[in-house]
Design a protein around this motif. Sequence first.
Motif, mmCIF file in Angstrom:
data_model
loop_
_atom_site.group_PDB
_atom_site.id
_atom_site.type_symbol
_atom_site.label_atom_id
_atom_site.label_comp_id
_atom_site.label_asym_id
_atom_site.label_seq_id
_atom_site.Cartn_x
_atom_site.Cartn_y
_atom_site.Cartn_z
ATOM 1 N N ALA A 96 43.103 42.420 43.682
ATOM 2 C CA ALA A 96 43.608 41.216 42.891
ATOM 3 C C ALA A 96 42.270 40.401 42.223
ATOM 4 C CB ALA A 96 44.256 40.347 43.372
ATOM 5 N N VAL B 5 48.239 41.022 41.934
ATOM 6 C CA VAL B 5 48.348 39.415 42.370
ATOM 7 C C VAL B 5 47.877 39.166 43.780
ATOM 8 C CG1 VAL B 5 50.286 37.920 42.485
ATOM 9 C CG2 VAL B 5 50.471 39.776 41.019
ATOM 10 N N VAL C 232 50.480 32.509 41.651
ATOM 11 C CA VAL C 232 50.942 33.697 40.953
ATOM 12 C C VAL C 232 51.097 33.724 39.511
ATOM 13 C CG1 VAL C 232 53.098 35.333 40.747
ATOM 14 C CG2 VAL C 232 52.543 34.257 42.782
ATOM 15 N N GLN D 105 47.492 34.360 38.315
ATOM 16 C CA GLN D 105 47.035 35.850 38.299
ATOM 17 C C GLN D 105 47.854 36.723 37.322
ATOM 18 O OE1 GLN D 105 44.232 35.788 40.548
ATOM 19 N NE2 GLN D 105 44.959 37.815 40.618
ATOM 20 N N VAL D 106 48.711 36.160 36.954
ATOM 21 C CA VAL D 106 49.602 37.194 36.069
ATOM 22 C C VAL D 106 48.923 36.976 34.683
ATOM 23 C CG1 VAL D 106 51.733 37.451 34.683
ATOM 24 C CG2 VAL D 106 51.980 37.187 37.039
#
Length: 308
Positions: free
Chosen positions: A51, A83, A105, A108-109
């Motif tokens: 990630a 992620v 999250v 990260q998306v």
Amino acid sequence: MEPFRIAHIADLHLSAEHKRSNLRRARRLLEEIRRRRVDHVVVTGDIAADADGREFEIARRLFKNAGLLDSSKLSVVIGNHDVFGGVHRAEDILTFPRRVRHTDVEAQVETFRSAFKEAFDRCMFGSHGKAFPYAKVAGDVVFFGVNSVARHSGVKNPVGSNGEVGDGQFKRLAHLLGVPQLKGKTKIVLIHHHFNKLAHAADGALNSVWGAIERQTMKLHGKGRLFELFREQGVAAVLHGHVHVNTGYERKGVRFINGGGALLGPLGDIAFNLLSITPEGVESRIITIPDELPAVPAEESAPELQAA
């Protein structure tokens, strides 16, 4: 009519620090895919190993060198390693659960979408400002991209490897699948997590202490309503990864194709799924590639290593 041909891969786990051989093997994989002149390439998650934005940059360069950084040529969905990252060293076993718990999250998306922004061009999104779900039309085929990475939960997702399609995304996906303008097209769903039961270890990692822990937490929660939705909407195939083996299977009247053995399969092969789509249906076969690579000029390979 010529068939629409798709190369399906997953679980590249690219990194300049971990599993460095994956860089060479991924280049070999993409060269063979390019040689076969497919119409579209789909990558169903775990492009990165940890990630890390530098890993996404490595992937971008690989895709660019293969001529794939174009929405008409490439579709991607996110995986849990994109992620949360993963466990790579023995000492990570103690610290990784905390890392999962504190991962942002949504951020990260967004990092993932920005890294492969070209692949998200000309898509129909289920919600403004959200990368998933999306629908992308490619001739008589329409791809539906889904984010199956579940948020941390002390009970349902303690180490980040379980999956879930939450209520909001499920409703948006149902809406996209039912859009009248897409009626009559071949519907292909792209998602990371698997829908079959794990009967055996798919690779050496699952034989480790961490692998044993992770294997008990590699589940997609809420599969039942997805089976029903896919059947109702006439989905021709669901392409996924997560388990490191290339295979196809049917469950609950839905066809599934796993591309997770692209680089990390149990036999050490490099492989991809080659799908041919015609009005008669979807044909799929596994293409295996010798693990060898013609000499590459130093200036081509250097930027990828410098990304570390």
